[in-house]
Design a protein around this motif. Sequence first.
Motif, PDB file in Angstrom:
ATOM      1  N   SER A  70       0.862  -1.180   0.000  1.00 52.84           N
ATOM      2  CA  SER A  70       0.000   0.000   0.000  1.00 52.84           C
ATOM      3  C   SER A  70       0.897   1.228   0.000  1.00 52.84           C
ATOM      4  O   SER A  70       1.914   1.266   0.688  1.00 52.84           O
ATOM      5  CB  SER A  70      -0.924   0.006   1.219  1.00 52.84           C
ATOM      6  OG  SER A  70      -0.142   0.020   2.404  1.00 52.84           O
ATOM      7  N   MET A  71       0.537   2.185  -0.787  1.00 52.19           N
ATOM      8  CA  MET A  71       1.337   3.408  -0.905  1.00 52.19           C
ATOM      9  C   MET A  71       1.323   4.158   0.426  1.00 52.19           C
ATOM     10  O   MET A  71       0.277   4.288   1.058  1.00 52.19           O
ATOM     11  CB  MET A  71       0.774   4.318  -1.995  1.00 52.19           C
ATOM     12  CG  MET A  71       0.951   3.783  -3.407  1.00 52.19           C
ATOM     13  SD  MET A  71       2.667   3.741  -3.920  1.00 52.19           S
ATOM     14  CE  MET A  71       3.029   5.458  -4.027  1.00 52.19           C
ATOM     15  N   PRO A  72       2.459   4.668   0.869  1.00 47.31           N
ATOM     16  CA  PRO A  72       2.481   5.431   2.117  1.00 47.31           C
ATOM     17  C   PRO A  72       1.796   6.775   1.922  1.00 47.31           C
ATOM     18  O   PRO A  72       1.704   7.304   0.816  1.00 47.31           O
ATOM     19  CB  PRO A  72       3.972   5.598   2.412  1.00 47.31           C
ATOM     20  CG  PRO A  72       4.646   5.423   1.099  1.00 47.31           C
ATOM     21  CD  PRO A  72       3.777   4.498   0.298  1.00 47.31           C
ATOM     22  N   LYS A  73       1.304   7.320   3.044  1.00 49.31           N
ATOM     23  CA  LYS A  73       0.621   8.614   2.969  1.00 49.31           C
ATOM     24  C   LYS A  73       1.639   9.698   2.650  1.00 49.31           C
ATOM     25  O   LYS A  73       2.787   9.643   3.094  1.00 49.31           O
ATOM     26  CB  LYS A  73      -0.051   8.946   4.298  1.00 49.31           C
ATOM     27  CG  LYS A  73      -1.227   8.032   4.620  1.00 49.31           C
ATOM     28  CD  LYS A  73      -1.992   8.534   5.802  1.00 49.31           C
ATOM     29  CE  LYS A  73      -1.244   8.139   7.075  1.00 49.31           C
ATOM     30  NZ  LYS A  73      -1.936   8.538   8.294  1.00 49.31           N
ATOM     31  N   ALA A  74       1.200  10.666   1.902  1.00 52.59           N
ATOM     32  CA  ALA A  74       2.066  11.789   1.569  1.00 52.59           C
ATOM     33  C   ALA A  74       2.288  12.625   2.830  1.00 52.59           C
ATOM     34  O   ALA A  74       1.372  12.801   3.641  1.00 52.59           O
ATOM     35  CB  ALA A  74       1.424  12.643   0.485  1.00 52.59           C
ATOM     36  N   PRO A  75       3.501  13.138   3.037  1.00 46.39           N
ATOM     37  CA  PRO A  75       3.742  13.929   4.236  1.00 46.39           C
ATOM     38  C   PRO A  75       2.968  15.242   4.190  1.00 46.39           C
ATOM     39  O   PRO A  75       2.776  15.833   3.127  1.00 46.39           O
ATOM     40  CB  PRO A  75       5.256  14.175   4.209  1.00 46.39           C
ATOM     41  CG  PRO A  75       5.641  14.025   2.781  1.00 46.39           C
ATOM     42  CD  PRO A  75       4.681  13.026   2.202  1.00 46.39           C
ATOM     43  N   ALA A  76       2.513  15.642   5.360  1.00 44.88           N
ATOM     44  CA  ALA A  76       1.751  16.894   5.452  1.00 44.88           C
ATOM     45  C   ALA A  76       2.724  18.065   5.340  1.00 44.88           C
ATOM     46  O   ALA A  76       3.803  18.054   5.920  1.00 44.88           O
ATOM     47  CB  ALA A  76       0.994  16.947   6.768  1.00 44.88           C
TER      48      ALA A  76
END
Length: 128
Positions: A70-76
């Motif tokens: 699963s693709m990691p969340k983009a950093p805020a």
Amino acid sequence: MLANSLRASRQSLARAALRPQTASLRRTLITPTTVRQADLVQDMYLRELKAYKPTPAKASDAEGQVAKFSMPKAPASPEEADIQNDLQAYEQQVPEVEGQAPTGTTAKGVEQDWFEEPEEDDEAEAHH
């Protein structure tokens, strides 16, 4: 003695040269006299290898062994207001310079002699 042995060797060479060359080379077949004994362990191993049928691989075999990707969340992105506050706090800091007293305090600089040995008490020496 040496002369006798030389004479004897000459005579034997002369006799060998005069003899007809009847001695011919013969082919001989050397056969082993021991019978090959069967290696039971090797025979069993080869029989089992020939009888082995591997199970075919299925597509579902890897499901329990491999984790799903699963693709990691983009950093805020940081908020610009926090950056501005941090920058202002940094600019307001007063740097500490070695040898200067902090502002607002009037402390005399006490020079310390690190190489001075402590004085020993005379009473301690008297008891020894």
